[in-house]
Design a protein around this motif. Structure first.
Motif, mmCIF file in Angstrom:
data_model
loop_
_atom_site.group_PDB
_atom_site.id
_atom_site.type_symbol
_atom_site.label_atom_id
_atom_site.label_comp_id
_atom_site.label_asym_id
_atom_site.label_seq_id
_atom_site.Cartn_x
_atom_site.Cartn_y
_atom_site.Cartn_z
ATOM 1 N N GLY A 11 2.002 1.027 -0.973
ATOM 2 C CA GLY A 11 1.419 1.147 -2.309
ATOM 3 C C GLY A 11 -0.085 1.292 -2.231
ATOM 4 N N GLY A 14 -2.315 2.478 -5.050
ATOM 5 C CA GLY A 14 -2.266 1.742 -6.315
ATOM 6 C C GLY A 14 -3.534 0.940 -6.546
ATOM 7 N N GLN A 15 -3.513 0.218 -7.650
ATOM 8 C CA GLN A 15 -4.680 -0.580 -8.063
ATOM 9 C C GLN A 15 -5.048 -1.657 -7.044
ATOM 10 O OE1 GLN A 15 -5.867 -2.081 -11.852
ATOM 11 N NE2 GLN A 15 -3.668 -2.423 -12.146
ATOM 12 N N ILE A 16 -4.041 -2.426 -6.625
ATOM 13 C CA ILE A 16 -4.324 -3.499 -5.661
ATOM 14 C C ILE A 16 -4.784 -2.879 -4.346
ATOM 15 C CG2 ILE A 16 -3.323 -5.392 -4.298
ATOM 16 C CD1 ILE A 16 -1.513 -6.014 -6.688
ATOM 17 N N GLU A 42 2.777 5.454 1.276
ATOM 18 C CA GLU A 42 2.891 5.791 -0.149
ATOM 19 C C GLU A 42 4.118 6.677 -0.359
ATOM 20 O OE1 GLU A 42 2.331 5.512 -3.173
ATOM 21 O OE2 GLU A 42 0.630 4.142 -3.329
ATOM 22 N N ILE A 43 4.509 6.816 -1.622
ATOM 23 C CA ILE A 43 5.545 7.786 -1.947
ATOM 24 C C ILE A 43 4.892 9.176 -1.901
ATOM 25 C CG2 ILE A 43 6.948 6.181 -3.293
ATOM 26 C CD1 ILE A 43 5.627 7.261 -5.838
ATOM 27 N N VAL A 87 2.846 -4.090 -0.839
ATOM 28 C CA VAL A 87 2.261 -4.145 -2.187
ATOM 29 C C VAL A 87 3.011 -3.228 -3.156
ATOM 30 C CG1 VAL A 87 0.146 -3.784 -3.522
ATOM 31 C CG2 VAL A 87 0.008 -4.703 -1.184
ATOM 32 N N GLY A 88 3.400 -2.059 -2.689
ATOM 33 C CA GLY A 88 4.066 -1.081 -3.558
ATOM 34 C C GLY A 88 5.426 -1.581 -3.999
ATOM 35 N N ALA A 89 5.686 -1.504 -5.289
ATOM 36 C CA ALA A 89 6.972 -1.944 -5.823
ATOM 37 C C ALA A 89 7.244 -1.172 -7.096
ATOM 38 C CB ALA A 89 6.949 -3.448 -6.113
ATOM 39 N N ILE A 108 13.571 -0.046 -2.311
ATOM 40 C CA ILE A 108 12.288 0.018 -1.590
ATOM 41 C C ILE A 108 12.276 -0.979 -0.427
ATOM 42 C CG2 ILE A 108 9.799 -0.424 -1.800
ATOM 43 C CD1 ILE A 108 10.023 0.511 -4.744
ATOM 44 N N GLN A 112 12.390 -0.796 3.964
ATOM 45 C CA GLN A 112 11.154 -1.285 4.593
ATOM 46 C C GLN A 112 11.468 -2.433 5.569
ATOM 47 O OE1 GLN A 112 8.063 -1.871 1.622
ATOM 48 N NE2 GLN A 112 8.007 0.314 1.143
ATOM 49 N N VAL A 129 3.715 -8.684 -1.749
ATOM 50 C CA VAL A 129 2.938 -8.855 -2.980
ATOM 51 C C VAL A 129 3.691 -8.254 -4.158
ATOM 52 C CG1 VAL A 129 0.760 -8.244 -4.144
ATOM 53 C CG2 VAL A 129 0.748 -8.858 -1.709
ATOM 54 N N GLY A 130 4.357 -7.116 -3.922
ATOM 55 C CA GLY A 130 5.043 -6.378 -4.993
ATOM 56 C C GLY A 130 6.121 -7.215 -5.648
ATOM 57 N N ASN A 131 6.160 -7.201 -6.950
ATOM 58 C CA ASN A 131 7.098 -8.046 -7.709
ATOM 59 C C ASN A 131 8.470 -7.410 -7.906
ATOM 60 O OD1 ASN A 131 5.689 -10.438 -8.244
ATOM 61 N ND2 ASN A 131 4.357 -9.305 -9.646
ATOM 62 N N MET A 155 3.725 -13.723 -1.869
ATOM 63 C CA MET A 155 2.409 -14.198 -2.294
ATOM 64 C C MET A 155 2.454 -15.068 -3.547
ATOM 65 S SD MET A 155 -1.161 -12.179 -2.667
ATOM 66 C CE MET A 155 -1.271 -11.721 -4.391
ATOM 67 N N HIS A 187 7.218 -16.890 -7.914
ATOM 68 C CA HIS A 187 6.030 -16.253 -8.492
ATOM 69 C C HIS A 187 6.454 -15.594 -9.795
ATOM 70 C CE1 HIS A 187 2.451 -13.965 -9.211
ATOM 71 N NE2 HIS A 187 3.154 -12.867 -9.242
HETATM 72 P P1 NAI Z 1 0.207 0.138 -9.021
HETATM 73 O O1 NAI Z 1 1.300 0.680 -9.869
HETATM 74 O O2 NAI Z 1 -1.214 0.440 -9.353
HETATM 75 O O3 NAI Z 1 0.443 0.599 -7.516
HETATM 76 C C1 NAI Z 1 1.684 0.559 -6.898
HETATM 77 C C2 NAI Z 1 1.704 1.667 -5.851
HETATM 78 O O4 NAI Z 1 2.888 1.529 -5.087
HETATM 79 C C3 NAI Z 1 1.708 3.079 -6.455
HETATM 80 O O5 NAI Z 1 0.654 3.826 -5.880
HETATM 81 C C4 NAI Z 1 3.082 3.610 -6.025
HETATM 82 O O6 NAI Z 1 3.045 5.019 -5.763
HETATM 83 C C5 NAI Z 1 3.349 2.803 -4.778
HETATM 84 N N1 NAI Z 1 4.753 2.768 -4.383
HETATM 85 C C6 NAI Z 1 5.862 2.727 -5.171
HETATM 86 N N2 NAI Z 1 6.973 2.742 -4.428
HETATM 87 C C7 NAI Z 1 6.580 2.787 -3.135
HETATM 88 C C8 NAI Z 1 7.276 2.853 -1.895
HETATM 89 N N3 NAI Z 1 8.613 2.871 -1.869
HETATM 90 N N4 NAI Z 1 6.550 2.887 -0.772
HETATM 91 C C9 NAI Z 1 5.210 2.897 -0.806
HETATM 92 N N5 NAI Z 1 4.500 2.863 -1.941
HETATM 93 C C10 NAI Z 1 5.173 2.801 -3.095
HETATM 94 O O7 NAI Z 1 0.461 -1.438 -8.974
HETATM 95 P P2 NAI Z 1 -0.550 -2.596 -8.509
HETATM 96 O O8 NAI Z 1 -1.334 -3.059 -9.672
HETATM 97 O O9 NAI Z 1 -1.267 -2.169 -7.284
HETATM 98 O O10 NAI Z 1 0.497 -3.748 -8.183
HETATM 99 C C11 NAI Z 1 1.403 -3.641 -7.107
HETATM 100 C C12 NAI Z 1 2.459 -4.711 -7.188
HETATM 101 O O11 NAI Z 1 1.894 -5.997 -7.010
HETATM 102 C C13 NAI Z 1 3.228 -4.792 -8.509
HETATM 103 O O12 NAI Z 1 4.616 -4.980 -8.220
HETATM 104 C C14 NAI Z 1 2.663 -6.024 -9.170
HETATM 105 O O13 NAI Z 1 3.596 -6.596 -10.078
HETATM 106 C C15 NAI Z 1 2.440 -6.891 -7.972
HETATM 107 N N6 NAI Z 1 1.519 -8.027 -8.167
HETATM 108 C C16 NAI Z 1 1.839 -9.204 -7.532
HETATM 109 C C17 NAI Z 1 1.017 -10.294 -7.631
HETATM 110 C C18 NAI Z 1 1.374 -11.584 -6.946
HETATM 111 O O14 NAI Z 1 0.669 -12.556 -7.179
HETATM 112 N N7 NAI Z 1 2.396 -11.688 -6.112
HETATM 113 C C19 NAI Z 1 -0.210 -10.240 -8.422
HETATM 114 C C20 NAI Z 1 -0.484 -8.959 -9.019
HETATM 115 C C21 NAI Z 1 0.382 -7.897 -8.881
#
Ligand code: NAI
Length: 328
Positions: A11, A14-16, A42-43, A87-89, A108, A112, A129-131, A155, A187
């Protein structure tokens, strides 16, 4: 000089990912003497964006960054990886049922986990990290039978840091003086942040607060619902604080906790505190010699027992749901 450590980030576009990669490259994940090689997954649709981030990483001219490679194939991305940040989810879209969410994420985290099993380095450490992070970690772990189960973690360090910050504000004490906070369970909104064993400047934190209503009605819900509050205020989910917590989680795992302190992480339960064996639940943990260990022997009062049980019940239900789907 030391050979670079391979760090895979999924991921990555993505933002994180955007907040995380620069901190890894600057040496904050593993320390200032450890060069890193980034492997970004990444995808296919997001590979171009990841390539853009890689250009910026190059422009950071980070002395510890040995290189960045980008993949859209999990097998390649996890080849030789020492630290894997998943991270990606798949986020929950409008109207999506929990079963659909778990199934989409199974699609996913199963491959992995298999890729980590097939190609990761002997010493691999995995942070999900991904939820839904705990259950995604469980899915990945169950598809990596050759990797010791305790290398898979989820996490809850962001929740832990949020709890530290809230307690610090309440008591007007710096976070550096607060020890032994703990996040228990999932979480999710059911998580239980506990201050009953915490110490502030050597004094019991719950006694220092001396306000049970604040603990039950303000502290716990504020920490548990902080993610929603960030989305409400920022118009986007927490990304920089999540990245920061991921850095903390791995840094502590590798470098250890201080004597007389612990942190929180989602780790495979050994049955401690009545949490069914095999569930990936948050516990108070210490880290030593590259291993997270559940803190043993804490007394759990009724208030805490109820809340831990409720969150663990949710984890068990998630596990049962993914079991039904054939994902674990
Ligand atoms: P985002 O949507 O900005 O980025 C996610 C990225 O993952 C995207 O670029 C997407 O193309 C990529 N992705 C999707 N499927 C994939 C795969 N099969 N292989 C590789 N990459 C893939 O989301 P953001 O904000 O970066 O958050 C990521 C995750 O982290 C979310 O699931 C969010 O809920 C989770 N999260 C967890 C926290 C925790 O405390 N455990 C805290 C904050 C967010």
């Amino acid at each position: 000089t030391q050979a670079p450590v391979n760090v895979t980030v999924t991921g990555a576009a993505g933002q994180i990912g955007y907040a995380l990669l620069f901190r890894i490259a600057s040496g904050q994940l593993l320390g200032q003497n450890t060069p890193v090689r980034l492997r970004l997954l990444e995808i296919p649709q997001a590979v171009k964006a990841a390539e853009g981030t890689a250009l910026e990483l190059e422009d950071g001219a980070f002395p510890l960054l040995a290189g960045t490679d980008i993949f859209d194939d999990a097998k390649q991305a996890f080849e030789g990886t020492n630290v894997a940040l998943l991270v990606g989810a798949r986020p929950r879209s409008k109207g999506m049922e929990r079963g659909d969410l778990l199934e989409a994420n199974g699609g996913i985290f199963k491959p992995q986990g298999e890729a980590i099993n097939a190609g990761a380095a002997e010493d691999v450490k995995v942070l999900v990290v991904g939820n839904p992070a705990n259950t995604n970690a469980l899915i990945a772990q169950s598809h990596a039978p050759d990797v010791p189960a305790d290398r898979f973690t989820a996490m809850t360090r962001l929740d832990h840091n949020r709890a530290l910050a809230q307690l610090s504000k309440k008591l007007g004490a710096p976070v550096s003086e607060i020890k032994k906070l703990a996040i228990w369970g999932n979480h999710s909104a059911t998580q239980y942040p506990s201050i009953f064993h915490a110490e502030v400047a050597g004094k019991n934190a719950a006694e220092a607060v001396n306000d049970q209503a604040w603990i039950a009605d303000e502290f716990i819900p504020t920490v548990a619902k902080r993610g929603a509050a960030i989305i409400e205020a920022r118009g986007a989910s927490s990304a920089a604080s999540a990245a920061s917590a991921a850095i903390d989680h791995v840094h502590t795992w590798v470098n250890g906790t201080a004597d007389g302190d612990w942190t929180s992480a989602g780790v495979v339960s050994d049955g401690s505190y009545g949490v069914p064996e095999g569930l990936i639940s948050s516990f108070p943990v210490t880290a030593k010699n590259g291993k997270y260990e559940i803190v043993q022997g804490l007394e759990i009062d009724d208030f805490s027992r109820q809340r831990i049980d409720a969150s663990v019940q949710e984890l068990a239900e998630e596990r049962d749901a993914v079991k039904k789907l054939g994902l674990v």
